[in-house]
Design an enzyme around this catalytic site. Structure first.
Site: not given
Ligand SMILES: CC(C)(COP(=O)(O)OP(=O)(O)OC[C@H]1O[C@@H](n2cnc3c(N)ncnc32)[C@H](O)[C@@H]1OP(=O)(O)O)[C@@H](O)C(=O)NCCC(=O)NCCS
Length: 140
Positions: A72, A74, A81-82, A84, A112
């Site tokens: 994962v 970004v 900024q949302g 992920g 997480y």
């Protein structure tokens, strides 16, 4: 932002995947190996802004009751900024019937935790290069 979410591996530049993993300090390999990993995954998510790849993630799964999330990412200028959360929630949708494991990069546990993950007490790992993983703080 003009976001597009892609849930397959069509037209992905695997050199960029390798470069982004390297950029954020995660494990990286030859582009062909990333291609193999994503193609063999149960769920893949790629996020584009104006057709520029800005983040991705994937899960492997038996499709029945077990799954694990990997890779994962970004890119730095789009973090916090949302994105992920968007990637992870999209991955989670396809494995909602499963118990899900992952190992968080050090310092990412809170990210997480906010998505419902809890620290495992009995997780064991057999890494290909245990001395490096020990150095990085993943294992005892
Ligand atoms: C970890 C990562 C994927 C998070 O992506 P992101 O787009 O920055 O995260 P989001 O903006 O969606 O954050 C979702 C929530 O987690 C929080 N969060 C994100 N990164 C965090 C961090 N490092 N520490 C604590 N909280 C964090 C956010 O503040 C946000 O909280 P809120 O919902 O209360 O506002 C991204 O920082 C990244 O790619 N890092 C480098 C690679 C990496 O470590 N990947 C994870 C491998 S395990």
């Amino acid at each position: 932002m003009d976001l597009r979410i892609q849930e397959n591996c069509e037209n992905i530049d695997w050199n960029i995947i390798r470069d982004y993993l390297k950029l954020v300090g995660m494990g990286y390999h030859k582009p062909e190996l990333h291609q193999k990993a994503f193609l063999n995954s149960f769920s893949v998510v790629f996020i584009f802004d104006h057709e520029r790849l800005i983040g991705f993630g994937r899960a492997i799964s038996d499709g029945a009751y077990q799954a694990a999330i990997y890779d994962v990412v970004v890119i730095p200028e789009y973090q916090k900024q949302g994105i992920g959360r968007l990637i992870t929630e999209r991955i989670l949708q396809r494995i909602s019937n499963c118990n899900i494991m992952l190992y968080a990069n050090l310092g990412r546990e809170e990210f997480y935790a906010k998505l419902g993950f809890r620290l495992m007490k009995t997780a064991m790992a057999k890494y290909l290069r245990p001395e490096i993983m020990k150095e990085k703080g993943f294992i005892q």
